[in-house]
Scaffold this motif. Structure first.
Motif, PDB file in Angstrom:
ATOM      1  N   LEU A  45       0.891  -1.222  -0.004  1.00  0.00           N
ATOM      2  CA  LEU A  45      -0.111   0.035   0.069  1.00  0.00           C
ATOM      3  C   LEU A  45       0.853   1.359   0.050  1.00  0.00           C
ATOM      4  O   LEU A  45       0.547   2.250  -0.594  1.00  0.00           O
ATOM      5  CB  LEU A  45      -1.135  -0.116   1.249  1.00  0.00           C
ATOM      6  CG  LEU A  45      -1.903   1.178   1.417  1.00  0.00           C
ATOM      7  CD1 LEU A  45      -2.870   1.381   0.057  1.00  0.00           C
ATOM      8  CD2 LEU A  45      -2.595   1.252   2.623  1.00  0.00           C
ATOM      9  N   THR A  46       1.754   1.181   0.550  1.00  0.00           N
ATOM     10  CA  THR A  46       2.869   2.399   0.853  1.00  0.00           C
ATOM     11  C   THR A  46       3.420   2.653  -0.728  1.00  0.00           C
ATOM     12  O   THR A  46       3.606   3.690  -0.830  1.00  0.00           O
ATOM     13  CB  THR A  46       3.839   2.269   2.041  1.00  0.00           C
ATOM     14  OG1 THR A  46       3.425   1.933   3.279  1.00  0.00           O
ATOM     15  CG2 THR A  46       4.826   3.181   1.809  1.00  0.00           C
ATOM     16  N   ARG A  47       3.761   1.392  -1.267  1.00  0.00           N
ATOM     17  CA  ARG A  47       4.529   1.437  -2.515  1.00  0.00           C
ATOM     18  C   ARG A  47       3.347   2.053  -3.483  1.00  0.00           C
ATOM     19  O   ARG A  47       3.632   3.109  -4.417  1.00  0.00           O
ATOM     20  CB  ARG A  47       4.952   0.149  -3.022  1.00  0.00           C
ATOM     21  CG  ARG A  47       5.897   0.162  -4.015  1.00  0.00           C
ATOM     22  CD  ARG A  47       6.634  -1.104  -4.284  1.00  0.00           C
ATOM     23  NE  ARG A  47       7.042  -1.790  -3.113  1.00  0.00           N
ATOM     24  CZ  ARG A  47       6.536  -3.190  -3.028  1.00  0.00           C
ATOM     25  NH1 ARG A  47       6.151  -3.768  -3.813  1.00  0.00           N
ATOM     26  NH2 ARG A  47       6.945  -3.662  -2.081  1.00  0.00           N
ATOM     27  N   VAL A  48       2.226   1.826  -3.343  1.00  0.00           N
ATOM     28  CA  VAL A  48       0.973   2.046  -4.329  1.00  0.00           C
ATOM     29  C   VAL A  48       0.940   3.653  -4.146  1.00  0.00           C
ATOM     30  O   VAL A  48       0.855   4.459  -4.964  1.00  0.00           O
ATOM     31  CB  VAL A  48      -0.281   1.338  -4.189  1.00  0.00           C
ATOM     32  CG1 VAL A  48      -1.216   2.188  -4.720  1.00  0.00           C
ATOM     33  CG2 VAL A  48      -0.071   0.018  -4.585  1.00  0.00           C
ATOM     34  N   LEU A  49       0.786   4.176  -2.839  1.00  0.00           N
ATOM     35  CA  LEU A  49       0.553   5.502  -2.493  1.00  0.00           C
ATOM     36  C   LEU A  49       1.844   6.235  -2.994  1.00  0.00           C
ATOM     37  O   LEU A  49       1.411   7.490  -3.715  1.00  0.00           O
ATOM     38  CB  LEU A  49       0.299   5.609  -1.150  1.00  0.00           C
ATOM     39  CG  LEU A  49      -0.732   5.035  -0.396  1.00  0.00           C
ATOM     40  CD1 LEU A  49      -1.046   5.234   1.052  1.00  0.00           C
ATOM     41  CD2 LEU A  49      -2.141   5.731  -1.109  1.00  0.00           C
ATOM     42  N   ASP A  50       3.051   5.758  -2.803  1.00  0.00           N
ATOM     43  CA  ASP A  50       4.159   6.752  -3.600  1.00  0.00           C
ATOM     44  C   ASP A  50       3.917   6.728  -5.007  1.00  0.00           C
ATOM     45  O   ASP A  50       4.303   7.714  -5.433  1.00  0.00           O
ATOM     46  CB  ASP A  50       5.491   5.908  -3.057  1.00  0.00           C
ATOM     47  CG  ASP A  50       5.702   5.898  -1.338  1.00  0.00           C
ATOM     48  OD1 ASP A  50       5.240   7.123  -0.935  1.00  0.00           O
ATOM     49  OD2 ASP A  50       6.602   5.073  -0.956  1.00  0.00           O
ATOM     50  N   ASN A  51       3.694   5.623  -5.422  1.00  0.00           N
ATOM     51  CA  ASN A  51       3.482   5.732  -7.056  1.00  0.00           C
ATOM     52  C   ASN A  51       2.537   6.685  -7.447  1.00  0.00           C
ATOM     53  O   ASN A  51       2.531   7.384  -8.377  1.00  0.00           O
ATOM     54  CB  ASN A  51       3.235   4.326  -7.693  1.00  0.00           C
ATOM     55  CG  ASN A  51       4.457   3.312  -7.438  1.00  0.00           C
ATOM     56  OD1 ASN A  51       5.636   3.733  -7.369  1.00  0.00           O
ATOM     57  ND2 ASN A  51       3.995   1.890  -7.749  1.00  0.00           N
ATOM     58  N   GLN A  52       1.348   6.547  -6.653  1.00  0.00           N
ATOM     59  CA  GLN A  52       0.168   7.725  -6.980  1.00  0.00           C
ATOM     60  C   GLN A  52       0.766   8.947  -6.918  1.00  0.00           C
ATOM     61  O   GLN A  52       0.345  10.100  -7.653  1.00  0.00           O
ATOM     62  CB  GLN A  52      -1.007   7.354  -6.212  1.00  0.00           C
ATOM     63  CG  GLN A  52      -1.921   8.350  -6.308  1.00  0.00           C
ATOM     64  CD  GLN A  52      -3.428   7.995  -5.453  1.00  0.00           C
ATOM     65  OE1 GLN A  52      -3.336   7.161  -4.698  1.00  0.00           O
ATOM     66  NE2 GLN A  52      -4.273   8.762  -5.519  1.00  0.00           N
ATOM     67  N   ARG A  53       1.437   9.437  -5.946  1.00  0.00           N
ATOM     68  CA  ARG A  53       2.095  10.672  -5.672  1.00  0.00           C
ATOM     69  C   ARG A  53       3.062  11.081  -6.584  1.00  0.00           C
ATOM     70  O   ARG A  53       2.706  12.194  -7.267  1.00  0.00           O
ATOM     71  CB  ARG A  53       2.660  10.748  -4.125  1.00  0.00           C
ATOM     72  CG  ARG A  53       1.731  11.044  -3.007  1.00  0.00           C
ATOM     73  CD  ARG A  53       2.448  11.453  -1.793  1.00  0.00           C
ATOM     74  NE  ARG A  53       2.101  10.511  -0.973  1.00  0.00           N
ATOM     75  CZ  ARG A  53       2.652   9.508  -0.318  1.00  0.00           C
ATOM     76  NH1 ARG A  53       3.755   9.375  -0.479  1.00  0.00           N
ATOM     77  NH2 ARG A  53       1.861   8.653   0.673  1.00  0.00           N
ATOM     78  N   GLU A  54       3.726  10.163  -6.932  1.00  0.00           N
ATOM     79  CA  GLU A  54       4.779  10.350  -8.173  1.00  0.00           C
ATOM     80  C   GLU A  54       4.004  10.639  -9.519  1.00  0.00           C
ATOM     81  O   GLU A  54       4.227  11.454 -10.232  1.00  0.00           O
ATOM     82  CB  GLU A  54       5.675   9.203  -8.529  1.00  0.00           C
ATOM     83  CG  GLU A  54       6.931   9.563  -9.495  1.00  0.00           C
ATOM     84  CD  GLU A  54       7.783   8.440  -9.512  1.00  0.00           C
ATOM     85  OE1 GLU A  54       8.671   8.376 -10.449  1.00  0.00           O
ATOM     86  OE2 GLU A  54       7.774   7.529  -8.691  1.00  0.00           O
ATOM     87  N   ILE A  55       2.939   9.879  -9.998  1.00  0.00           N
ATOM     88  CA  ILE A  55       2.232   9.904 -11.080  1.00  0.00           C
ATOM     89  C   ILE A  55       1.343  11.442 -10.920  1.00  0.00           C
ATOM     90  O   ILE A  55       1.250  12.030 -12.039  1.00  0.00           O
ATOM     91  CB  ILE A  55       1.173   8.902 -11.111  1.00  0.00           C
ATOM     92  CG1 ILE A  55       1.727   7.550 -11.521  1.00  0.00           C
ATOM     93  CG2 ILE A  55       0.041   9.187 -12.121  1.00  0.00           C
ATOM     94  CD1 ILE A  55       0.936   6.345 -11.581  1.00  0.00           C
ATOM     95  N   GLU A  56       0.867  11.616  -9.987  1.00  0.00           N
ATOM     96  CA  GLU A  56       0.194  12.970  -9.702  1.00  0.00           C
ATOM     97  C   GLU A  56       1.068  14.203  -9.911  1.00  0.00           C
ATOM     98  O   GLU A  56       0.834  15.233 -10.456  1.00  0.00           O
ATOM     99  CB  GLU A  56      -0.532  13.156  -8.322  1.00  0.00           C
ATOM    100  CG  GLU A  56      -1.661  12.429  -8.254  1.00  0.00           C
ATOM    101  CD  GLU A  56      -2.237  12.451  -6.932  1.00  0.00           C
ATOM    102  OE1 GLU A  56      -1.664  12.869  -6.001  1.00  0.00           O
ATOM    103  OE2 GLU A  56      -3.440  11.685  -6.545  1.00  0.00           O
ATOM    104  N   SER A  57       2.319  14.096  -9.271  1.00  0.00           N
ATOM    105  CA  SER A  57       3.402  15.121  -9.728  1.00  0.00           C
ATOM    106  C   SER A  57       3.742  15.171 -11.058  1.00  0.00           C
ATOM    107  O   SER A  57       3.969  16.268 -11.807  1.00  0.00           O
ATOM    108  CB  SER A  57       4.705  14.628  -8.824  1.00  0.00           C
ATOM    109  OG  SER A  57       5.760  15.681  -9.131  1.00  0.00           O
TER     110      SER A  57
END
Length: 154
Positions: free
Chosen positions: A62-74
């Protein structure tokens, strides 16, 4: 009477044997309960360990998914800014090309205007030559520098 003592001894030994069997059964049952209880505790501990491992794994994922989501949003935000910048640059270039087109049209208009002025001047020169030759018919015959195609020098 000897028979009666052996009859009384048999029930006593049967009673003792039966008591012994009951004690053995109770001991076996107690060991079986203790073994079952130990297995139950081990199973509960193992299930707890499994739940902890699953929770840790899910938390990590979940942490990895959230980090990926933040990176994608950025990256999406950066891309949107680049698209806006490109749109502004494209609009600027479009204005410059339109201005250049307008300048070329004006040059074409100036060229056309110059050609019209040149034709008008040739017409005026030809008219002046005709007027001049009609006013001075003998000068034209004597002066070979004056011709019909070139305008008179004034």
């Amino acid at each position: 009477m000897a028979t009666s003592s052996s009859t009384t001894a048999a029930p006593a030994s049967a009673s003792t044997a039966l008591s012994e069997i009951v004690r053995e059964h109770q001991t076996t049952q107690l060991e079986h309960r203790r073994g079952t209880e130990q297995l139950r505790r081990d199973a509960i501990r193992d299930i707890g360990d499994l739940c902890d491992a699953a929770t840790t794994s899910l938390s990590t994922q979940l942490t990895r998914v959230l980090d990926n989501q933040r990176e994608i949003e950025s990256l999406s935000h950066d891309c949107a800014q680049l698209v806006q910048q490109h749109a502004r640059s494209t609009a600027k270039w479009t204005r410059l090309v339109d201005q250049f087109n307008g300048a070329l049209k004006e040059l074409g208009d100036v060229r056309n205007w110059a050609q019209v002025i040149e034709r008008d001047m040739l017409d005026v020169a030809a008219t002046l030559e005709l007027v001049h030759s009609s006013l001075n018919p003998q000068n034209d015959a004597a002066d070979p520098s004056v011709s019909a195609s070139s305008p008179p020098v004034l």
